[in-house]
Design a protein around this motif. Structure first.
Motif, PDB file in Angstrom:
ATOM      1  N   TRP A  28       0.838  -1.199   0.000  1.00  0.00           N
ATOM      2  CA  TRP A  28       0.000   0.000   0.000  1.00  0.00           C
ATOM      3  C   TRP A  28       0.877   1.255   0.000  1.00  0.00           C
ATOM      4  O   TRP A  28       0.615   2.213  -0.739  1.00  0.00           O
ATOM      5  CB  TRP A  28      -0.912  -0.011   1.218  1.00  0.00           C
ATOM      6  CG  TRP A  28      -1.924   1.093   1.224  1.00  0.00           C
ATOM      7  CD1 TRP A  28      -3.136   1.117   0.609  1.00  0.00           C
ATOM      8  CD2 TRP A  28      -1.795   2.352   1.898  1.00  0.00           C
ATOM      9  NE1 TRP A  28      -3.774   2.305   0.842  1.00  0.00           N
ATOM     10  CE2 TRP A  28      -2.977   3.091   1.629  1.00  0.00           C
ATOM     11  CE3 TRP A  28      -0.811   2.924   2.697  1.00  0.00           C
ATOM     12  CZ2 TRP A  28      -3.182   4.356   2.142  1.00  0.00           C
ATOM     13  CZ3 TRP A  28      -1.006   4.206   3.197  1.00  0.00           C
ATOM     14  CH2 TRP A  28      -2.196   4.903   2.916  1.00  0.00           C
ATOM     15  N   GLY A  31       2.369   1.704  -3.366  1.00  0.00           N
ATOM     16  CA  GLY A  31       1.389   2.263  -4.295  1.00  0.00           C
ATOM     17  C   GLY A  31       1.324   3.776  -4.199  1.00  0.00           C
ATOM     18  O   GLY A  31       1.236   4.478  -5.215  1.00  0.00           O
ATOM     19  N   GLY A  32       1.382   4.284  -2.964  1.00  0.00           N
ATOM     20  CA  GLY A  32       1.401   5.732  -2.775  1.00  0.00           C
ATOM     21  C   GLY A  32       2.635   6.367  -3.399  1.00  0.00           C
ATOM     22  O   GLY A  32       2.559   7.445  -3.995  1.00  0.00           O
ATOM     23  N   MET A  35       2.233   6.344  -7.265  1.00  0.00           N
ATOM     24  CA  MET A  35       1.283   7.368  -7.674  1.00  0.00           C
ATOM     25  C   MET A  35       1.898   8.762  -7.534  1.00  0.00           C
ATOM     26  O   MET A  35       1.690   9.635  -8.388  1.00  0.00           O
ATOM     27  CB  MET A  35       0.013   7.264  -6.824  1.00  0.00           C
ATOM     28  CG  MET A  35      -1.088   8.220  -7.258  1.00  0.00           C
ATOM     29  SD  MET A  35      -2.649   7.906  -6.390  1.00  0.00           S
ATOM     30  CE  MET A  35      -2.171   8.220  -4.692  1.00  0.00           C
ATOM     31  N   VAL A  65       0.467   6.501 -12.451  1.00  0.00           N
ATOM     32  CA  VAL A  65      -0.629   6.985 -11.604  1.00  0.00           C
ATOM     33  C   VAL A  65      -1.710   5.924 -11.458  1.00  0.00           C
ATOM     34  O   VAL A  65      -2.174   5.626 -10.350  1.00  0.00           O
ATOM     35  CB  VAL A  65      -1.234   8.288 -12.183  1.00  0.00           C
ATOM     36  CG1 VAL A  65      -2.466   8.701 -11.389  1.00  0.00           C
ATOM     37  CG2 VAL A  65      -0.199   9.410 -12.164  1.00  0.00           C
ATOM     38  N   VAL A  66      -2.119   5.338 -12.594  1.00  0.00           N
ATOM     39  CA  VAL A  66      -3.147   4.295 -12.556  1.00  0.00           C
ATOM     40  C   VAL A  66      -2.680   3.103 -11.731  1.00  0.00           C
ATOM     41  O   VAL A  66      -3.417   2.574 -10.895  1.00  0.00           O
ATOM     42  CB  VAL A  66      -3.501   3.838 -13.992  1.00  0.00           C
ATOM     43  CG1 VAL A  66      -4.426   2.626 -13.953  1.00  0.00           C
ATOM     44  CG2 VAL A  66      -4.165   4.973 -14.759  1.00  0.00           C
ATOM     45  N   VAL A  69      -2.833   3.902  -7.970  1.00  0.00           N
ATOM     46  CA  VAL A  69      -4.196   3.848  -7.420  1.00  0.00           C
ATOM     47  C   VAL A  69      -4.649   2.399  -7.258  1.00  0.00           C
ATOM     48  O   VAL A  69      -5.189   2.012  -6.218  1.00  0.00           O
ATOM     49  CB  VAL A  69      -5.177   4.614  -8.337  1.00  0.00           C
ATOM     50  CG1 VAL A  69      -6.620   4.393  -7.882  1.00  0.00           C
ATOM     51  CG2 VAL A  69      -4.842   6.099  -8.350  1.00  0.00           C
ATOM     52  N   VAL A  70      -4.404   1.598  -8.299  1.00  0.00           N
ATOM     53  CA  VAL A  70      -4.810   0.189  -8.240  1.00  0.00           C
ATOM     54  C   VAL A  70      -4.062  -0.552  -7.137  1.00  0.00           C
ATOM     55  O   VAL A  70      -4.623  -1.401  -6.441  1.00  0.00           O
ATOM     56  CB  VAL A  70      -4.578  -0.501  -9.607  1.00  0.00           C
ATOM     57  CG1 VAL A  70      -4.885  -1.979  -9.525  1.00  0.00           C
ATOM     58  CG2 VAL A  70      -5.449   0.149 -10.680  1.00  0.00           C
ATOM     59  N   MET A  72      -2.941   0.689  -4.287  1.00  0.00           N
ATOM     60  CA  MET A  72      -3.484   1.060  -2.977  1.00  0.00           C
ATOM     61  C   MET A  72      -4.818   0.369  -2.722  1.00  0.00           C
ATOM     62  O   MET A  72      -5.076  -0.126  -1.615  1.00  0.00           O
ATOM     63  CB  MET A  72      -3.626   2.581  -2.888  1.00  0.00           C
ATOM     64  CG  MET A  72      -2.293   3.319  -2.997  1.00  0.00           C
ATOM     65  SD  MET A  72      -2.434   5.108  -2.835  1.00  0.00           S
ATOM     66  CE  MET A  72      -2.681   5.253  -1.064  1.00  0.00           C
ATOM     67  N   ILE A  73      -5.671   0.318  -3.748  1.00  0.00           N
ATOM     68  CA  ILE A  73      -6.950  -0.379  -3.595  1.00  0.00           C
ATOM     69  C   ILE A  73      -6.721  -1.867  -3.384  1.00  0.00           C
ATOM     70  O   ILE A  73      -7.364  -2.509  -2.540  1.00  0.00           O
ATOM     71  CB  ILE A  73      -7.837  -0.142  -4.844  1.00  0.00           C
ATOM     72  CG1 ILE A  73      -8.224   1.338  -4.954  1.00  0.00           C
ATOM     73  CG2 ILE A  73      -9.093  -1.019  -4.785  1.00  0.00           C
ATOM     74  CD1 ILE A  73      -8.961   1.684  -6.227  1.00  0.00           C
TER      75      ILE A  73
END
Length: 259
Positions: A28, A31-32, A35, A65-66, A69-70, A72-73
Motif C-alpha cells: 500500500w 502504491g502511494g 502514484m 498513476v493508474v 491507485v490500483v 493502494m486499492i
C-alpha cells in the motif's frame, strides 16, 4: 495424528496471514510512492516535456498513476481477503496483483522505448530530435495559438538556466525575434539570469544564459527521471512476486468458502 496435522495446518495458515498482511501494508505504501512519482511528473514536468513531440513519456507517467491507485486499492482488498479467509477474494486479489505486474511491465517497456527514442545509438537520430526541439522553440514561440508552447519554453529556460535548444544563438532564427512584436529583443526574457521586462534586449553573458543549450540539460533530466521510474517499477515488481507466492500458499491452505 489427525489433530497434530490440523494444528500444523492452522499454524501455517496463521503465519501466511500475517506475512500477507505485512506485505499488503508495504505494498500500500509502495502504491502511494508510485502514484506520487506519476503525479509529480504530470504536474511539474509535463508542460516542457510536451516540447519533445512524443506521447510515450506522458503515457508512462499516466500508467504509473493508474498503477499506484490500483496498488493502494489492491492493498486494502488484500487485507480484507486475508483476515476474512475467503478464497474468492484471494482469487480477485491475485488477479489484481497480476494486472498491476503487467502494468509495471508495460510502463517499463514504454520507458525503454522512450529512452531508445530520445537517446538513440545513431547520432543522426539524436540530431534530428534536437533539431525538432529547436524548430518548436523558434517557430511556435509567442504564436497566439501556441500559448502552451510559449509557457513551456519560458519554464524550461528558467528552470534549467539555459537559452535556446543548442545555445542562445538559436533565437536568431526565431520568427518572433525577427518580428516587431519582439521590441528589439535578441532573446526571450526567460533567457535572462534575472528576469525583468525587456531584459532580452541586452546581449551579454552577464545577462543571458549563454553556456549550453536546453536540450542537453533536458536530456540529463530525462535520463535521471527514467532511472527513477525504472527503479520504482522494478522494486515493486520484485515485492509483488512474494505477494503472489504468499497468496497462492494461503489459497491452498484455506478451505473453500461458500459463495
Amino acid at each position: 495424528m489427525r489433530d497434530y496435522s490440523e494444528n500444523k495446518e492452522t499454524c501455517g495458515t496463521i503465519c501466511l496471514k500475517y506475512l500477507l498482511f505485512i506485505f499488503n501494508f508495504f505494498f500500500w505504501l509502495a502504491g502511494g510512492a508510485v502514484m506520487a512519482v506519476g503525479i509529480w511528473t504530470l504536474a511539474e514536468k509535463s508542460d516542457y516535456i510536451s516540447l519533445l513531440q512524443s506521447n510515450t513519456y506522458m503515457a508512462t507517467a499516466y500508467i504509473l498513476v493508474v498503477a499506484g491507485v490500483v496498488v493502494m486499492i489492491t492493498g486494502i482488498l488484500g487485507c480484507c481477503a486475508t483476515f476474512r479467509e475467503q478464497r474468492s477474494l484471494l482469487r480477485v486479489y491475485f488477479i489484481l496483483l497480476l494486472c498491476i505486474f503487467l502494468l509495471e511491465v508495460i510502463a517499463g517497456i514504454l520507458a525503454y522505448i522512450y529512452y531508445q527514442q530520445f537517446f538513440p545509438m545513431s547520432p543522426q537520430l539524436n540530431t534530428e530530435l534536437k533539431q525538432n526541439l529547436k524548430e518548436t522553440m523558434t517557430q511556435k514561440y509567442m504564436k497566439p495559438e501556441e500559448v502552451s508552447v510559449t509557457s513551456a519554453v519560458d519554464k524550461l529556460q528558467q528552470e534549467f538556466k539555459c537559452c535556446g535548444s543548442h545555445n542562445a544563438s538559436d533565437w536568431s532564427d526565431s520568427e518572433w525575434i525577427k518580428s516587431p512584436d519582439a521590441l528589439n529583443r535578441k532573446f526571450p526574457d526567460s533567457c535572462c539570469k534575472t528576469v525583468t521586462d525587456k531584459c532580452g534586449q541586452r546581449d551579454h553573458p552577464s545577462n543571458i544564459y549563454k553556456e549550453g543549450g536546453c536540450i542537453t540539460k533536458l536530456e540529463n533530466f530525462i535520463q535521471e527521471h527514467l532511472k527513477i521510474i525504472g527503479a520504482v517499477g522494478i522494486g515493486i515488481a520484485f515485492v509483488q512476486i512474494f505477494g503472489m507466492l504468499f497468496t497462492c500458499c494461503l489459497y491452498r491452505n484455506l478451505k473453500s468458502e461458500p459463495y
